[in-house]
Motif scaffolding. Structure first.
Motif, PDB file in Angstrom:
ATOM      1  N   THR A 168     -17.952 -85.910  78.098  1.00 43.65           N
ATOM      2  CA  THR A 168     -18.738 -85.158  79.060  1.00 43.65           C
ATOM      3  C   THR A 168     -20.085 -85.851  79.225  1.00 43.65           C
ATOM      4  O   THR A 168     -20.322 -86.915  78.649  1.00 43.65           O
ATOM      5  N   LEU A 169     -20.946 -85.281  80.027  1.00 41.64           N
ATOM      6  CA  LEU A 169     -22.260 -85.874  80.257  1.00 41.64           C
ATOM      7  C   LEU A 169     -23.321 -85.082  79.495  1.00 41.64           C
ATOM      8  O   LEU A 169     -23.302 -83.845  79.501  1.00 41.64           O
ATOM      9  N   THR A 170     -24.241 -85.792  78.872  1.00 39.69           N
ATOM     10  CA  THR A 170     -25.324 -85.092  78.180  1.00 39.69           C
ATOM     11  C   THR A 170     -26.139 -84.258  79.155  1.00 39.69           C
ATOM     12  O   THR A 170     -26.701 -83.225  78.780  1.00 39.69           O
ATOM     13  N   GLU A 171     -26.200 -84.705  80.413  1.00 46.37           N
ATOM     14  CA  GLU A 171     -26.953 -83.964  81.426  1.00 46.37           C
ATOM     15  C   GLU A 171     -26.266 -82.662  81.829  1.00 46.37           C
ATOM     16  O   GLU A 171     -26.888 -81.773  82.413  1.00 46.37           O
ATOM     17  N   ASN A 172     -24.969 -82.551  81.537  1.00 51.01           N
ATOM     18  CA  ASN A 172     -24.243 -81.308  81.815  1.00 51.01           C
ATOM     19  C   ASN A 172     -24.379 -80.407  80.590  1.00 51.01           C
ATOM     20  O   ASN A 172     -23.453 -80.233  79.792  1.00 51.01           O
ATOM     21  N   PHE A 184     -16.044 -78.672  69.035  1.00 54.52           N
ATOM     22  CA  PHE A 184     -16.136 -80.112  69.274  1.00 54.52           C
ATOM     23  C   PHE A 184     -17.481 -80.627  68.764  1.00 54.52           C
ATOM     24  O   PHE A 184     -18.509 -79.961  68.891  1.00 54.52           O
ATOM     25  N   THR A 185     -17.457 -81.819  68.199  1.00 55.77           N
ATOM     26  CA  THR A 185     -18.644 -82.422  67.609  1.00 55.77           C
ATOM     27  C   THR A 185     -18.980 -83.722  68.322  1.00 55.77           C
ATOM     28  O   THR A 185     -18.088 -84.543  68.551  1.00 55.77           O
ATOM     29  N   PRO A 186     -20.250 -83.948  68.690  1.00 53.85           N
ATOM     30  CA  PRO A 186     -20.629 -85.237  69.282  1.00 53.85           C
ATOM     31  C   PRO A 186     -20.256 -86.380  68.339  1.00 53.85           C
ATOM     32  O   PRO A 186     -20.506 -86.319  67.140  1.00 53.85           O
ATOM     33  N   THR A 187     -19.643 -87.396  68.899  1.00 54.21           N
ATOM     34  CA  THR A 187     -19.183 -88.542  68.114  1.00 54.21           C
ATOM     35  C   THR A 187     -19.722 -89.817  68.748  1.00 54.21           C
ATOM     36  O   THR A 187     -19.393 -90.151  69.884  1.00 54.21           O
ATOM     37  N   GLY A 188     -20.570 -90.521  68.039  1.00 53.97           N
ATOM     38  CA  GLY A 188     -21.188 -91.713  68.593  1.00 53.97           C
ATOM     39  C   GLY A 188     -22.382 -91.364  69.461  1.00 53.97           C
ATOM     40  O   GLY A 188     -22.628 -90.196  69.805  1.00 53.97           O
ATOM     41  N   ALA A 189     -23.110 -92.389  69.835  1.00 53.36           N
ATOM     42  CA  ALA A 189     -24.304 -92.199  70.669  1.00 53.36           C
ATOM     43  C   ALA A 189     -23.917 -92.052  72.135  1.00 53.36           C
ATOM     44  O   ALA A 189     -22.891 -92.579  72.571  1.00 53.36           O
ATOM     45  N   PRO A 190     -24.731 -91.339  72.922  1.00 51.54           N
ATOM     46  CA  PRO A 190     -24.476 -91.274  74.359  1.00 51.54           C
ATOM     47  C   PRO A 190     -24.499 -92.678  74.967  1.00 51.54           C
ATOM     48  O   PRO A 190     -25.263 -93.539  74.537  1.00 51.54           O
ATOM     49  N   ALA A 191     -23.629 -92.905  75.951  1.00 52.24           N
ATOM     50  CA  ALA A 191     -23.519 -94.219  76.586  1.00 52.24           C
ATOM     51  C   ALA A 191     -23.857 -94.124  78.067  1.00 52.24           C
ATOM     52  O   ALA A 191     -23.573 -93.112  78.722  1.00 52.24           O
ATOM     53  N   ASP A 192     -24.481 -95.161  78.607  1.00 54.22           N
ATOM     54  CA  ASP A 192     -24.825 -95.196  80.020  1.00 54.22           C
ATOM     55  C   ASP A 192     -23.551 -95.151  80.870  1.00 54.22           C
ATOM     56  O   ASP A 192     -22.572 -95.846  80.585  1.00 54.22           O
ATOM     57  N   HIS A 204     -25.481 -90.052  81.205  1.00 53.90           N
ATOM     58  CA  HIS A 204     -25.006 -90.600  79.940  1.00 53.90           C
ATOM     59  C   HIS A 204     -23.796 -89.827  79.440  1.00 53.90           C
ATOM     60  O   HIS A 204     -23.774 -88.595  79.485  1.00 53.90           O
ATOM     61  N   GLN A 205     -22.817 -90.557  78.991  1.00 48.30           N
ATOM     62  CA  GLN A 205     -21.564 -89.973  78.534  1.00 48.30           C
ATOM     63  C   GLN A 205     -21.592 -89.719  77.031  1.00 48.30           C
ATOM     64  O   GLN A 205     -22.007 -90.571  76.259  1.00 48.30           O
ATOM     65  N   GLN A 206     -21.147 -88.516  76.667  1.00 45.99           N
ATOM     66  CA  GLN A 206     -21.061 -88.154  75.254  1.00 45.99           C
ATOM     67  C   GLN A 206     -19.605 -87.874  74.891  1.00 45.99           C
ATOM     68  O   GLN A 206     -18.963 -87.014  75.491  1.00 45.99           O
TER      69      GLN A 206
END
Length: 212
Positions: A168-172, A184-192, A204-206
């Motif tokens: 999903t998007l961090t902006e959402n 659900f748990t964030p996995t890895g850093a957000p990506a452009d 940014h995709q999470q």
């Protein structure tokens, strides 16, 4: 409200719902060509793995849907699906999509120059299943989305998948809160995310994961 499996008779209504359901979100419009967007994010699931597609029905109308795969390694990647859509619909010859993909190329180069890997598919044998979910604005807050996710997780678990991921998007922020509440748990850093803009800014995709 009823949660049930997809049938071929749902296809036309699902295509219309796919356009409506993204209203107001950062991904409401990607490159401005709904038919080719469906060829990436909807049709391959209906054609290749219809048993992993579920719909929410209220008063006889589809109000939400979830598409997914219980084994992403055996499903075409987003990049493969997008490449095929660009070719089939000649998107480089269409002004809006062509501008989007040109910007995506530039964004990818910029991210890599900054030593930031752009958004892409996620691969982890512990989380082989993945899902995409869309719910019509009028059905948000009714429990439809939560019921769809739980139905898919049960299905994936029964098929032997130990875990599931989504992106999903961090902006959402509404979506991030929703998926967090479901475990659900964030996995890895957000990506452009190359090419996409929301309110004029890059997004940014999470990746998020959980056990089935």
């Amino acid at each position: 409200m009823e949660i049930r499996g997809f049938t071929e008779q749902d296809r036309t209504e699902l295509r219309a719902l796919a356009v409506l359901a993204g209203s107001g979100s950062p991904t409401e419009s990607l490159w401005g060509h709904p038919e080719s967007e469906a060829a990436v994010y909807l049709d391959p699931y209906l054609d290749r793995e219809p048993e992993s597609v579920f719909v929410a029905v209220a008063d006889g109308e589809l109000t939400g849907y979830l598409v997914g795969s219980v084994d992403s390694a055996n499903f075409p990647s987003e990049e493969e699906r997008m490449t095929e859509a660009i070719r089939r619909y000649r998107l480089v010859l269409r002004r809006g999509p062509a501008l989007f993909f040109a910007r995506a190329v530039a964004d990818t180069l910029t991210s890599r120059l900054r030593r930031r890997e752009p958004a892409g598919d996620f691969t982890d044998p512990g989380f082989p299943a993945h899902l995409h979910i869309n719910v019509a604005p009028a059905a948000r807050g009714t429990g439809a989305a939560e019921a769809l996710v739980h139905r898919f997780l049960d299905h994936a678990g029964a098929a032997g998948a130990p875990g599931c991921y989504l992106q999903t998007l961090t902006e959402n922020t509404r979506a991030v809160r929703f998926f967090t509440r479901l475990g659900f748990t964030p996995t890895g850093a957000p990506a452009d995310v190359p090419g996409l803009r929301y309110q004029g800014e890059r997004v940014h995709q999470q990746t998020m994961t959980r056990a089935c």
